[in-house]
Design an enzyme around this catalytic site. Structure first.
Site, PDB file in Angstrom:
ATOM      1  N   PRO A 107       0.819  -1.217   0.000  1.00 16.12           N
ATOM      2  CA  PRO A 107       0.000   0.000   0.000  1.00 16.12           C
ATOM      3  C   PRO A 107       0.847   1.258   0.000  1.00 16.12           C
ATOM      4  CG  PRO A 107      -0.928  -1.609   1.498  1.00 16.12           C
ATOM      5  CD  PRO A 107       0.367  -2.187   1.010  1.00 16.12           C
ATOM      6  N   CYS A 108       0.405   2.225  -0.833  1.00 16.38           N
ATOM      7  CA  CYS A 108       1.231   3.408  -1.093  1.00 16.38           C
ATOM      8  C   CYS A 108       0.669   4.675  -0.471  1.00 16.38           C
ATOM      9  CB  CYS A 108       1.371   3.610  -2.603  1.00 16.38           C
ATOM     10  SG  CYS A 108      -0.212   3.833  -3.451  1.00 16.38           S
ATOM     11  N   GLN A 109      -0.457   4.614   0.255  1.00 16.67           N
ATOM     12  CA  GLN A 109      -1.062   5.843   0.769  1.00 16.67           C
ATOM     13  C   GLN A 109      -0.146   6.564   1.757  1.00 16.67           C
ATOM     14  OE1 GLN A 109      -2.632   2.899   0.712  1.00 16.67           O
ATOM     15  NE2 GLN A 109      -4.217   3.226  -0.828  1.00 16.67           N
ATOM     16  N   PHE A 113       2.891   7.260   1.365  1.00 23.90           N
ATOM     17  CA  PHE A 113       3.882   8.082   0.658  1.00 23.90           C
ATOM     18  C   PHE A 113       3.297   8.823  -0.535  1.00 23.90           C
ATOM     19  CE2 PHE A 113       5.585   4.040   2.186  1.00 23.90           C
ATOM     20  CZ  PHE A 113       6.475   4.474   3.157  1.00 23.90           C
ATOM     21  N   SER A 114       2.030   8.582  -0.881  1.00 27.77           N
ATOM     22  CA  SER A 114       1.447   9.141  -2.096  1.00 27.77           C
ATOM     23  C   SER A 114       1.219  10.643  -1.951  1.00 27.77           C
ATOM     24  CB  SER A 114       0.119   8.436  -2.411  1.00 27.77           C
ATOM     25  OG  SER A 114      -0.502   9.042  -3.519  1.00 27.77           O
TER      26      SER A 114
END
Length: 681
Positions: free
Chosen positions: A320-322, A324-325
């Site tokens: 999951p990238c939230q 660092f997004s």
């Protein structure tokens, strides 16, 4: 020191070496206070690397690594320069491995002893793995353990290696290897409980009696295999969207698989998935629809216990990238509860794969997360992996977006890391990216819509990054205001969402749909998504583009096997699915083939086409084409002097309920504009 000063200093050193033959070393040590060996290294750098000086300075190559590079043989030096051009940062220790791997042997037979040693070592490794596998199978049979199916799945790569081996020596041993490999192959293919137990008992028995196996004598010649009567078109239809031309037998385990973008690309690169971990039920159904249900694991990554999945060649995934997004309002990085890098590292430590490939958003390369990336490298380094971070632009591989992904690649074997090359841009896409219209044209036309020149020009650009979002995102949108304006400039409606491509004759802005977004992400046209409209959009938007995963997968396979795997072969194979050959006039046995009915005979016949019939048979159209009217006797009596109006009245009478006013208006418009009335109709 300026470049010209460096060049002059190198020239002076060379002149001094020529003048002081035999005493140059003593002069350097006494006058310059430098060891002669160090000066010799600098001389080699000036002699062999002066043409690459700007490039090597830009790559921040250390002096020690530069001396090793300059001292290498030409073929090793060229291999190292090629690796540096791909963007790799190579230190002194890695440089020794890279240049040695690129050097060729002096003769064709000088490497024979080393090859024999490597072959014997490989055979011993295969024999040891087979012995351990048989021992585990025997234990599972005695305890009736359910692990028998997992052992069968993990036996596939070993089966391929055993088949490829050639036993030199006693012919009876060769026969024994053949029988044993067939038993192992039967066990690896078994999936049902009865077949598993039967093939497992057979494998244990063959292994115990190895060396005493006698092939049964054939009492009659074996029947010839039936010829393949399938046409080329039928063989092509047997291909799927994940078919691959590569047979290296490497395995992979993927976490956070989502809608299968990365899994699709890795499958095309030849990797066989032993597990695809995903917690979203809709995404799991998508994976099952495209890969089958055998290896899809519906579970949460946090706390997941993989058990004994067997040897893994590649551990891949997009955690999951939230955290660092840039699109996330809350970016807490490593302090975010959604950060799953620690869980991925835990599984890597548990599974010990030969290679690692993790992808995330571009924001992870921000300066705020520099120390976090270095801590991940340090953790993997303690596990024995040599790793690199790299930003990859998807547009370089034909994805018409500004999408940039952060990729982590690492290898457990030093030789594999030295062979790894980051994929380079395809064709001219680095300077001239693939446009949006090239990716979605087939989707726009799939419903009968023909895009106008204005629509084609509007889509002749690169789209912004598609954002899928998390499960907390309640709607599908095109991002913030400035990003949405770019989508609107491409004649897309950004406030509503559709399900189908534009209808024939559509005019105005186009309603987006998941099919259009999937085309922009590079998914195959026949990829099967499962779920409602919003979950499917999330699967597509969060996916790793399959074509980018294909190029990275081929690079990893090349590094692991030492054999070049060209992604163009996989792309060409997929292209053959849609390149059909002309139908032959004879069957495979030479008999004439019955002609197919025309395509019009297979379509439903429409009878109520009064306007089309009028346009095709109108005397106005005949006058344009033939220069005369039909004879007047074919019409009933009429009134008036206007011949065109009278003819229209006659045809209205002839065809019944045709709208007279519409036809008359079409005739008037055609007479005023110079366009035949039949064409207007």
């Amino acid at each position: 020191m300026r470049p010209r000063s460096i060049e002059r200093s190198a020239q002076h050193v060379e002149e001094a070496a020529g003048l002081l033959k035999g005493s140059f070393g003593a002069w350097v040590r006494h006058e310059c206070k430098i060891e002669p060996r160090t000066v010799l290294g600098y001389r080699k750098v000036a002699r062999h690397l002066s043409g690459h000086r700007k490039f090597l300075v830009k790559q921040k190559l250390t002096p020690s690594a530069a001396v090793i590079l300059a001292s290498a043989k030409p073929e090793g030096r060229e291999a190292a320069l090629h690796s540096l051009r791909s963007g790799r940062r190579i230190n002194a220790d890695e440089m020794k491995i890279v240049v040695s791997s690129g050097e060729t042997r002096k003769s064709a037979t000088s490497g024979l002893p080393a090859f024999r040693k490597a072959a014997n070592s490989h055979a011993s490794d295969v024999a040891g793995r087979l012995g351990r596998l048989v021992a585990e199978i025997n234990s599972a049979l005695e305890t009736h353990s359910p692990a028998l199916l997992d052992l069968a799945k993990g036996a596939r790569p070993l089966s391929l290696q055993l088949v490829a081996m050639t036993w030199i020596g006693d012919p009876s041993s060769e026969d024994g290897i053949r029988v044993l490999s067939r038993a192992l192959e039967d066990f690896a293919k078994a999936r049902k409980s009865g077949q598993l137990e039967e093939s497992a008992h057979g494998l244990v028995e063959r292994f115990a009696n190895f060396g005493n196996v006698e092939e049964p004598k054939a009492t009659a010649p074996a029947p010839e295999a039936a010829p393949d009567t399938r046409t080329a078109n039928q063989r092509r239809r047997a291909l799927t969207s994940i078919s691959t031309p590569f047979k290296h037998g490497l395995t992979s385990f993927e976490v956070c698989a989502g809608g299968g973008g990365q899994a699709c690309g890795l499958s095309k690169a030849g990797f066989q998935h032993v597990g695809m971990l995903e917690m979203d039920p809709d995404a799991c159904e998508t994976l099952r629809a495209n890969f089958g249900a055998d290896h899809v694991i519906e579970a949460n990554l946090v706390g997941y216990d993989p058990g004994d999945v067997g040897p893994i060649d590649l551990f891949a995934g997009g955690v999951p990238c939230q955290s660092f997004s840039k699109a996330s309002s809350k970016r807490n990085g490593e302090d975010d509860d959604r950060d799953c890098f620690p869980e991925a590292l835990r599984l890597i430590e548990r599974m010990k794969p030969r290679a690692v490939m993790l992808e995330n958003v571009e924001g992870l390369f921000g300066p705020d997360y520099d120390m976090y990336r270095h801590r991940i490298l340090g953790r993997l380094g303690k596990l024995g992996y040599a790793c690199e971070w790299r930003k990859v632009r998807c547009a370089w591989f034909g994805i018409p977006q500004t999408r940039v992904r952060t990729i982590l690649v690492g290898f457990l074997e030093a030789d594999a890391m030295s062979r790894f090359r980051w994929p380079e841009a395809v064709a001219h896409y680095k300077d001239e990216p693939y446009p949006v219209i090239g990716a979605i044209d087939w989707w726009l036309r799939s419903g009968g819509y023909v895009p106008s020149d204005e629509v084609t020009d509007a889509f002749d650009c690169v789209a912004p990054t598609i954002l899928g979002g998390s499960t907390k995102k309640e709607s599908m949108d095109f991002g913030q205001r400035k990003t949405a304006e770019k989508w609107r400039a491409m004649t897309l409606i950004t406030t509503r969402w559709g399900e189908l491509p534009p209808a024939p004759g559509h005019d105005g802005p186009i309603l987006p749909a998941n099919g259009l977004i999937a085309a922009l992400q590079g998914f195959p046209a026949d990829w099967k998504f499962r779920g409602d409209r919003h979950p499917v959009y999330r699967q597509i938007g969060n996916a790793f583009p399959p074509v980018v995963a294909l190029h990275l997968g081929c690079a990893v396979a090349t590094a692991l096997t030492g054999i070049h795997h060209d992604p163009g072969r996989a792309i060409s194979l997929q292209g053959t699915r849609f390149r059909l050959e002309p139908v032959r006039s004879t069957n495979a046995d030479g008999t004439p083939r019955e002609p197919r009915p025309p395509a019009s005979a297979l379509l439903p016949q429409t009878r109520d086409l009064r306007i089309r019939k009028l346009a095709a048979t109108s005397s106005i159209l005949l006058r344009e084409n033939e220069g005369e009217f039909p004879h007047e006797s074919v019409y009933p009596p009429h009134e008036g002097d206007d011949r065109e109006e009278a003819e229209l009245e006659h045809y209205v009478w002839y065809w019944g309920s045709l709208d007279k006013e519409r036809v008359a208006q079409a005739a008037a418009d055609g007479a005023g504009s110079g366009v035949p009335p039949a064409a207007k109709i």
